[in-house]
Design a protein around this motif. Sequence first.
Motif, PDB file in Angstrom:
ATOM      1  N   GLY A 422       0.819  -1.218   0.000  1.00 49.30           N
ATOM      2  CA  GLY A 422       0.000   0.000   0.000  1.00 49.30           C
ATOM      3  C   GLY A 422       0.844   1.255   0.000  1.00 49.30           C
ATOM      4  O   GLY A 422       0.561   2.224  -0.715  1.00 49.30           O
ATOM      5  N   ALA A 423       1.910   1.226   0.796  1.00 49.62           N
ATOM      6  CA  ALA A 423       2.785   2.398   0.890  1.00 49.62           C
ATOM      7  C   ALA A 423       3.387   2.741  -0.466  1.00 49.62           C
ATOM      8  O   ALA A 423       3.594   3.911  -0.796  1.00 49.62           O
ATOM      9  CB  ALA A 423       3.883   2.137   1.922  1.00 49.62           C
ATOM     10  N   VAL A 424       3.673   1.717  -1.240  1.00 46.79           N
ATOM     11  CA  VAL A 424       4.225   1.948  -2.590  1.00 46.79           C
ATOM     12  C   VAL A 424       3.140   2.501  -3.518  1.00 46.79           C
ATOM     13  O   VAL A 424       3.363   3.476  -4.243  1.00 46.79           O
ATOM     14  CB  VAL A 424       4.806   0.634  -3.157  1.00 46.79           C
ATOM     15  CG1 VAL A 424       5.082   0.766  -4.656  1.00 46.79           C
ATOM     16  CG2 VAL A 424       6.065   0.243  -2.390  1.00 46.79           C
ATOM     17  N   PHE A 425       1.941   1.889  -3.453  1.00 46.85           N
ATOM     18  CA  PHE A 425       0.919   2.271  -4.435  1.00 46.85           C
ATOM     19  C   PHE A 425       0.275   3.621  -4.173  1.00 46.85           C
ATOM     20  O   PHE A 425      -0.305   4.216  -5.081  1.00 46.85           O
ATOM     21  CB  PHE A 425      -0.133   1.160  -4.576  1.00 46.85           C
ATOM     22  CG  PHE A 425       0.329   0.088  -5.509  1.00 46.85           C
ATOM     23  CD1 PHE A 425       0.251   0.278  -6.880  1.00 46.85           C
ATOM     24  CD2 PHE A 425       0.901  -1.082  -5.027  1.00 46.85           C
ATOM     25  CE1 PHE A 425       0.711  -0.690  -7.752  1.00 46.85           C
ATOM     26  CE2 PHE A 425       1.361  -2.053  -5.895  1.00 46.85           C
ATOM     27  CZ  PHE A 425       1.284  -1.860  -7.261  1.00 46.85           C
ATOM     28  N   VAL A 426       0.361   4.116  -2.953  1.00 50.34           N
ATOM     29  CA  VAL A 426      -0.180   5.462  -2.710  1.00 50.34           C
ATOM     30  C   VAL A 426       0.888   6.533  -2.887  1.00 50.34           C
ATOM     31  O   VAL A 426       0.612   7.719  -2.714  1.00 50.34           O
ATOM     32  CB  VAL A 426      -0.845   5.590  -1.318  1.00 50.34           C
ATOM     33  CG1 VAL A 426      -1.991   4.601  -1.189  1.00 50.34           C
ATOM     34  CG2 VAL A 426       0.186   5.423  -0.199  1.00 50.34           C
TER      35      VAL A 426
END
Lengths: 567, 567
Positions: A422-426
Amino acid sequence: MNNSDLPCRSAGVCFDSEGRAEISLWAPHASQAELYLVSQNAYLSLQSHSRGFWHLTTKELKPGGEYFFRLNGGKHLPDPASLSQPEGIYGPSQAIDLRGFQWQDQDWKNPNLQDYIIYELHTGTFTSQGTFAGIEQKLDYLVELGITAIEIMPVSQFAGERNWGYDGVFPFCVQNSYGSATGLQQLVDACHKKGLAVILDVVYNHVGPEGNILAEFGPYFTEKYSTPWGNAINFDDAWCDAVRQYFIQNALMWFRDFHIDALRLDAVHAIKDFSPVHILKEIRQQADELEKQSGRRHYMIVELDLNDDLYITPTAQGGYGMEGQWIDEFHHALRVTSGQEKIGYYSDFDGITSLAKAYTDAYVYDGQYSEHRKKTFGARAKTRDGKQFVVFSQNHDQVGNRMLGERTSELVSFEMQKLLAGAVFVSPYLPMLFMGEEYAETNRFQYFISHTDAQLVQMVRQGRKKEFGDFHNDEQVPDPAGAETFENSKLQWKLPDQGDHKIMLDFYKRLIAIRKSYASLRNLNRDDVRVLQVNAEDGTLILFRSCLGEQVICLMNFSDQPKTISL
Amino acid sequence: MNNSDLPCRSAGVCFDSEGRAEISLWAPHASQAELYLVSQNAYLSLQSHSRGFWHLTTKELKPGGEYFFRLNGGKHLPDPASLSQPEGIYGPSQAIDLRGFQWQDQDWKNPNLQDYIIYELHTGTFTSQGTFAGIEQKLDYLVELGITAIEIMPVSQFAGERNWGYDGVFPFCVQNSYGSATGLQQLVDACHKKGLAVILDVVYNHVGPEGNILAEFGPYFTEKYSTPWGNAINFDDAWCDAVRQYFIQNALMWFRDFHIDALRLDAVHAIKDFSPVHILKEIRQQADELEKQSGRRHYMIVELDLNDDLYITPTAQGGYGMEGQWIDEFHHALRVTSGQEKIGYYSDFDGITSLAKAYTDAYVYDGQYSEHRKKTFGARAKTRDGKQFVVFSQNHDQVGNRMLGERTSELVSFEMQKLLAGAVFVSPYLPMLFMGEEYAETNRFQYFISHTDAQLVQMVRQGRKKEFGDFHNDEQVPDPAGAETFENSKLQWKLPDQGDHKIMLDFYKRLIAIRKSYASLRNLNRDDVRVLQVNAEDGTLILFRSCLGEQVICLMNFSDQPKTISL
């Protein structure tokens, strides 16, 4: 524009419209250069031209024909610009006509860079077959996952059949065991038909340790600079023109003859060039010219350990014009935040405060003193486009350069894996996955080679052991030369349908779908990104993304406890 | 602003307002660092601070006091930032207070760069005394000649008493045999009183081969890059911060404590730095800060063999911000035009057509293939200011690096000498003379050293012989270590009053006066410069200079025949 109208390579063998082989060789210190035709057992002389080039136009060498070069009556040498080595690095070169492939991708258009969602894969271990054809069978899976581009680790011919690809010694030749040139063309065509872009990883900073014949032909290397892999490639010393042309032609070949959408250039900080026009800039300028002729757009993304946005500044503004770069620092900050021990290069990162800086400034070190590097490092990235930065929670290096090659799935909890993703995709950057992470693959990705030189194998083994001074551990370093190390690194394609693996896969699909569906997340203008809160004690971070009226607030809790956050 | 209000150096010994010695040493790998006071025969411990620095404040060391450092209880070592080596490179360092000098130049203002007319001199051979005091006695002569700036070849402490200066090993220390720090301060003050600016030649790309103690203190050098003089100075590798500071502080010291008007930086192409802020740029930025405090302007002029105007582009435009650079290519073109045989690096120049290009474009090679360099060389100088380029018909290198060190006076006719001078003075660049050329000095200027290491002397002798592969000759290479080689290189001050020497001197005075009196010749805007005609067969060239309404047409005939020119 028809591909056959574009100019051919200036090195190696091309075929003209009448089927004649046009042979070009650079051997500035030779007094005689000959072509040896294997099937005819015959020699043909090349004519000497200016600046060390030798030429020959002949009907004797036909597509499929095998050949060697011979300098000054010496030993048989493969072509430094060989397109095909059917018997491997020590065998003859094979003439092939790259223009013979029947492309079906006329309607393909390379997406805008900001729409890239990248999936890094290694041809040899992505599937059990370990070939381009194997990859092709998984394209529907990748499309369904939602990624928009695959990034193929280097495919240039290397010693043996097992290698990450960074030991290639024939930059123009596609690894025979992967499927050779036609196999790669076929894969790219298939990707384009399915709507996937293709990034190819290329290595312009060194050549592999076994089978490197370049120095037998000319001063491809210079003693002026040293790199971790020996003398640097000669981009600015005497005789550099032909060496520069060799690599420029290489980049153009991938774009023109393989329809590659973007190059990922390995470790460009190890390219040492004090020319007034840096070699990367010159490649970009030449690629610009090709684009004008072909009507196709091509990107260049660099691996860069300098935190200097000169590389990604447009050429018109005095930069080198690269479209993007990897930022390992985002990874390091993210991993420390998720519990990675602060050893080795991780020691420079403070966890969540570093992560917050990476979200807003891209470079974590942009002028601070780095204890690990023992120097002040980096400069502020003035470049404002988030699309110029590629981020990831793992990649081939970060996994495979661990002593045991453990993936995230083995190192952090199931929920933490989701948070990392999630941290990467946001992030306001281009997200990249490493093959298998989307379903929490459990097989490790380890370092493997299959050099045939026993002494070299021993050196690699020892080097590998030595490397883990910082990351030591009681377990044994896996044998890089062992076939099992390679086999054990392959993905297990039964997993994505099973239990937690399926849950993770669905989670990734959902994440990617969310990224695509919100304008705020697609908007990679860094001016619109803010970290609203970062709490190092709680391990929480609030990231704010917006686009016009739309707002997205991303709440992250890296602790193992529920936390209350006030907005 | 009072000099004593400016910040002191961060390396070596400074004295605070209460007379205490503030001692700073960088020795990052040492576990113990001590100061040894020679007269007291006593050791004082330095305290370890962050990043490898050691500090001590003490009243025990007074101005004039001699000292060594000792690391880990080892041998006595002089201070790498020593200001004085009264007994030479192997002796103790001597603490001195640079702020003690009583400056009389409060009214001095560094001229605009475009008004520089430079006179390069070597302290050891300019006068029979071979000292700064000797130079001072000649200042009236220089003022009468008309030059506006002297450029002093490097004065940093070197082995022995005879050296061009490029073998200095204590960058902060002024050569004792020249007159040490006070002698240089006195000379600069005297120059300023007479209206002369002072340029100091400094070497930031290497350290001399004898007496180099830097590596005993820390990683001043890096194996990443090699130079003609061994490993490069560490400007971008681990631990580089302190090395960068060392050279930054050095530049600031000359400006602040010696009132030097401009630095000439030796061979900056051998400074290898891939930091986001190049060391030259950082020095310029720090000098800008100093200027704000001191109210004095300081220039930086580089010797640069890259034909890349990034170096002389202002920092605000992304360049390194150097004010000027030497252009050897003007010299080479001019010399070939005047009959110099096309051997060695001269082989790249076509004579008068190259000269014409140098007049208009500064760089002769700005993207062409150079046969001598075996590569495409240079990029077009977009920088338009002629004041950014220093030109000459001879200099210490061009004379002294000939095997026999012959000056122009020995090589070309009396009339050709005048033409060479004229060609320099009508150029839209900053003219530079080499000491003695103005009166056609006949003594050669040869390469001399006085290393005390016998093996090194032998190596230098052999190297010197080997160097003349390109410029061979039946005569013997003069012995670089011979005292007579040095003595024979001294100017003969009886000559300027005699016969042809006097005629030449008067000619130079007239040339300089003409340069100063015509706005067209003072106007160094390259847009106003045109070569109206160049005739390679006749050896003639017409240069057009203008300023507002005024026009000057310069007719040059390099042949030995009268020529008719139509305007």
